[in-house]
Write an enzyme that holds these catalytic residues in place. Structure first.
Site, short mmCIF file in Angstrom:
data_model
loop_
_atom_site.label_atom_id
_atom_site.label_comp_id
_atom_site.label_asym_id
_atom_site.label_seq_id
_atom_site.Cartn_x
_atom_site.Cartn_y
_atom_site.Cartn_z
N GLU A 34 0.84 -1.20 0.00
CA GLU A 34 0.00 0.00 0.00
C GLU A 34 0.87 1.24 0.00
OE1 GLU A 34 -3.63 0.35 2.66
OE2 GLU A 34 -2.73 -1.46 3.48
N SER A 75 -4.42 2.67 6.43
CA SER A 75 -4.17 1.41 5.76
C SER A 75 -5.43 0.57 5.89
CB SER A 75 -3.00 0.70 6.41
OG SER A 75 -3.07 -0.68 6.12
N CYS A 133 -3.23 -1.46 12.69
CA CYS A 133 -3.31 -2.79 13.31
C CYS A 133 -3.72 -2.76 14.77
CB CYS A 133 -2.02 -3.56 13.13
SG CYS A 133 -0.59 -2.55 13.32
N LYS A 162 -9.16 -6.22 21.23
CA LYS A 162 -9.32 -7.28 20.22
C LYS A 162 -10.61 -8.06 20.46
CE LYS A 162 -5.18 -6.75 18.21
NZ LYS A 162 -4.03 -6.67 19.05
S1 SF4 Z 1 -2.59 -3.82 23.17
FE1 SF4 Z 1 -4.33 -3.55 21.81
S2 SF4 Z 1 -5.05 -1.47 22.23
FE2 SF4 Z 1 -2.99 -1.63 23.07
S3 SF4 Z 1 -1.59 -0.95 21.43
FE3 SF4 Z 1 -1.80 -3.17 21.21
S4 SF4 Z 1 -3.46 -3.45 19.75
FE4 SF4 Z 1 -3.61 -1.35 20.51
#
Ligand code: SF4
Ligand code: SF4
Ligand code: SF4
Ligand code: FES
Ligand code: FES
Lengths: 157, 584
Positions: free
Chosen positions: B284, B322, B302, B361
């Site tokens: 990308e 992205s 991400c 998540k």
């Molecule tokens: S732990 Fe989860 S909320 Fe914290 S930086 Fe990583 S992906 Fe982002």
């Protein structure tokens, strides 16, 4: 409330208090005085326009007893929770009122008839436990009397 | 150099730099003053009063956590009177706190419970007064039980100051004070981005991750299910803290062995999927840089808490994002398509568990239709590091002496680039390694980009790519993104050259190593050690760049064709949309 009306009202207030110390409180005061409470849609708009998080506005509103979050009821019930009243059973009076009216502290009944507030010492501890409905003081109140007292102010049994 | 003050604590003469608190000074001479509201990662809120000490010549008690040691002070930290006052402080807190320890998410891991035990409190000294405050599970990621809150202020501090989300605040005052989102709404209707930092900092069970270990046990025991698991980079260097390993110990191979013993049929590594993310994201970047069809800077996506934050507060940045999914989602979808097909497994039977340092998540796995790209929910359950630690203990496995094992092919073996994803700057570094190859056709001599490592809130830097200067920024802790986005917006408004070509953001301070689902009591020292563990892992790898990983090459040859192919777009990419800050 109509989206447009809200915007104009807030815009004028924000304009008026712009750059002045403590402007958030002053603006909230004007809103409280005008509506009798601080409506949520107005707070949301205000948060946007002042770039102040809504959480901050609610911290302020809920910190001062002066501000209300729901429209005021027709009759204001104030139950004293000062030390004397507390010891003489004020908590059970509050429970009874909440039960009978299906209302929470600081809230107004669905029919808009009563608003329940819990207040600090009313200065007549000799009469404890004490409650007031509007300007009328009731002393040495027993739980069993609550229903009658409310009926006097329009609550249908 | 800072001025030095000389003073005595419990008769011990000591010299410390001016400004050192009594608490820290005492610690330097092996004296532990109890604390409750103070978290080593956060400024003192001075809310609880348990850390009081006496200074000679004054009858005022001082709070050690927020009072600097002054020249000539003679401090007493422990005497019968002080201990008695501390006991009373705890007893008063307990009078507003439900006796729910046995059924609490923090049982055996609670700062209040520990103090109660340390002070030998076995009876109620004051009548209990519990506030009538309901539990709030509306975010589906963290659970709020305001009744258990001791008003230390840590969550408010992290949510407002570190994260700039302002989902939580103290509402009302006096005896009625409580934590809450603004107004009579649930946290799920508030701006909360589910980063879980509040839960990682709370001393009690007032904010905990939603425990889903039960669902995983059920799946593992169920005949019809084919349970597959993946572990995120940051988990391997933090889980050891729950089992007495030194800070930053890398337990990757023990974890593989452990997960197999728990009954998982295939043990994969999210770091492999991070390599896939890099293939897509670097492509990308190349496309934006060379074709100019979509605008620069490219912003990484991400971190689901960051995505949520952007969708709520900065939807004008969507075109810069992205479209690539986060690594665990990519592994989820690949396990139910590529892996399932190659191994003749019915994808409907596959139950995908991801072990993450992260609470957000849990939200991401059902965030949009694109998280069902395999035709099934791509990731079925996402557990935090803390939940996994609990599962290990329940399983009765001696984790500390477990022999190492390897992970399973074909979604396991990762390049060094994939594992540094867990530290702030890691995604940027990994992407640069591969973007360099995509754009120049050459390989880097030195793959390390030290400028993007470390805990500085915003790291701005420049790298040379084919004679062109590429400007990059790395931010972590959502409170730091305003600065970066502000610069982008300003350049846009004035029609000036963009300040950056590539931007990485992670919601949690330190990146995922400091994630909201990681073991408690995080400090910068711990974040640094955890990150060091990942950089060491990278360093030890023969293959450091994602595009050199033979399993990645095979994945594209056999299945995805090439980065950004239609198939890759369908399975590995997603869309964003603006969302209201308050749903009510
Ligand atoms: S732990 Fe989860 S909320 Fe914290 S930086 Fe990583 S992906 Fe982002
Ligand atoms: S999860 Fe993050 S955003 Fe949500 S309340 Fe906690 S600290 Fe705030
Ligand atoms: S919820 Fe936890 S972190 Fe927040 S104020 Fe209460 S005890 Fe402290
Ligand atoms: S305590 Fe109720 S009137 Fe004084
Ligand atoms: S630890 Fe110092 S006041 Fe709470």
């Amino acid at each position: 409330m109509e989206e447009k009306a809200v915007s104009i009202e807030i815009k004028n207030l924000v304009e008026k208090w712009k750059g002045k110390e403590g402007n958030l409180i002053m603006i909230l005061h004007e809103i409280q005085n005008h509506h009798g409470y601080v409506p949520r849609d107005i707070s949301l708009k205000l948060s946007e326009m002042l770039d102040v998080p809504l959480a901050r506005i609610y911290e302020v509103i809920t910190f001062y007893n002066y501000f209300k979050l729901s429209p005021p009821g027709k009759h204001r019930i104030s139950v004293c929770m000062g030390t004397a009243c507390y010891l003489k059973g004020a908590p059970s009076l509050i429970e009874e009122i909440k039960d009978l009216l299906d209302v929470e502290e600081g809230k107004t009944t669905k029919d808009g008839l009563f608003h329940l507030d819990v207040v600090r010492c009313l200065g007549c501890c000799g009469l404890s436990p004490v409650l007031m409905i509007d300007d009328k003081v009731y002393g040495k109140v027993k739980k069993a009397e609550i229903a009658d007292i409310l009926a006097k102010h329009g609550k249908e049994g | 150099m800072a001025k030095v003050v000389k003073a005595k604590i419990n008769g011990i003469l000591l010299r410390v730099a001016e400004g050192t608190t009594i608490l820290e000074a005492a610690r330097s001479v092996q004296i532990k003053i109890p604390t409750l509201c103070k978290h080593p990662d956060l400024p003192a809120s001075a809310a609880c009063g348990i850390c009081i000490v006496k200074a000679k010549g004054s009858n005022k008690m001082l709070r050690a956590c927020c009072t600097p040691l002054e020249e000539g002070m003679e401090i007493t930290t422990h005497d019968p009177e002080i201990v008695e006052i501390r006991r009373t402080v705890i007893e008063l807190i307990l009078s507003n706190h439900p006796n729910d320890c046995l059924k609490c998410g923090r049982n055996n891991n609670c700062e209040l419970q520990k103090l109660t035990a340390d002070f030998g409190i076995t009876e109620e000294q004051f009548p209990q007064f519990l506030r009538d405050l309901p539990k709030d599970s509306s975010t589906n990621t963290i659970v709020l039980e305001p009744q258990k809150c001791i008003l230390c202020g840590r969550c408010v501090e992290v949510c407002q100051d570190n994260q700039d989300v302002w989902a939580l605040s103290f509402i009302e005052r006096g005896i009625k004070t409580h934590i809450s989102p603004a107004g009579q709404i649930q946290l799920g209707e508030s701006p909360c981005v589910r980063c879980g930092q509040c839960s990682a900092h709370c001393p009690t069970g007032a904010i905990v991750e939603k425990d889903e270990t039960g669902k995983v046990w059920d799946a593992l025991r169920s005949e019809g299910k084919y349970c597959v698991v993946q572990i995120a980079p940051a988990v391997r260097v933090a889980i050891g803290e729950a089992f007495g390993f030194p800070m930053g110990a890398n337990l990757t191979k023990k974890l593989y062995a452990l997960l197999r013993r728990l009954g998982f049929k295939a043990v994969f590594d999210t770091s492999f999927a991070a390599d896939v993310t890099i293939m897509e994201e670097a492509s990308e970047f190349e496309e934006r840089l060379l074709s100019g069809k979509k605008p620069l800077p490219l912003i990484t996506s991400c971190c689901p808490a960051w995505v949520d934050f952007m969708e709520k507060f900065h939807p004008d940045m969507i075109e810069h994002f992205s479209s690539c999914k986060s690594p665990h989602e990519i592994l989820g979808v690949l396990s139910k398509t590529y892996y399932a097909k190659k191994n003749n497994i019915d994808p409907a039977k596959i139950f995908n568990v991801s072990i993450m340092p992260c609470t957000a998540k849990k939200y991401e796995i059902t965030r949009s239709n694109e998280m069902f790209a395999s035709g099934y929910q791509d990731v079925d359950i996402s557990l935090t590091t803390r939940e996994l630690a609990r599962m290990i203990k329940q399983a009765g496995i001696d984790f500390t002496t477990l022999p190492d094992e390897e992970c399973d092919s074909i979604l396991g073996e990762y390049a060094g680039a994939g594992v540094i994803f867990g530290a702030t700057g890691g995604v940027m570094e990994a992407a640069l390694r591969t973007a360099y190859n995509f754009i120049t056709g050459k390989e880097l001599g030195k793959v390390e980009f030290e400028n993007v490592r470390g805990l500085k809130g915003v790291k701005e830097s420049e790298v040379e790519l084919d004679g062109k200067k590429i400007k990059i920024a790395v931010a972590h802790g959502l409170g730091n993104v305003e600065y970066v986005l502000g610069k982008i917006r300003q350049a846009k408004a004035q029609g000036k050259e963009m300040p950056y070509h590539f931007v990485e953001v992670m919601a949690c301070v330190g990146g995922c190593v400091g994630g909201g689902g990681q073991p408690y009591m995080v400090t910068d020292e711990l974040r640094r050690n955890r990150a060091e563990g990942l950089y060491q892992d990278d360093n030890d790898k023969q293959i450091r760049c994602s595009h050199q990983n033979p399993y990645i090459k095979r994945l594209y040859e056999e299945f995805l064709e090439k980065p950004l192919s239609d198939k890759a777009e369908n399975l590995l990419h997603t869309h964003y949309k603006g969302r209201p800050v308050y749903r009510r």
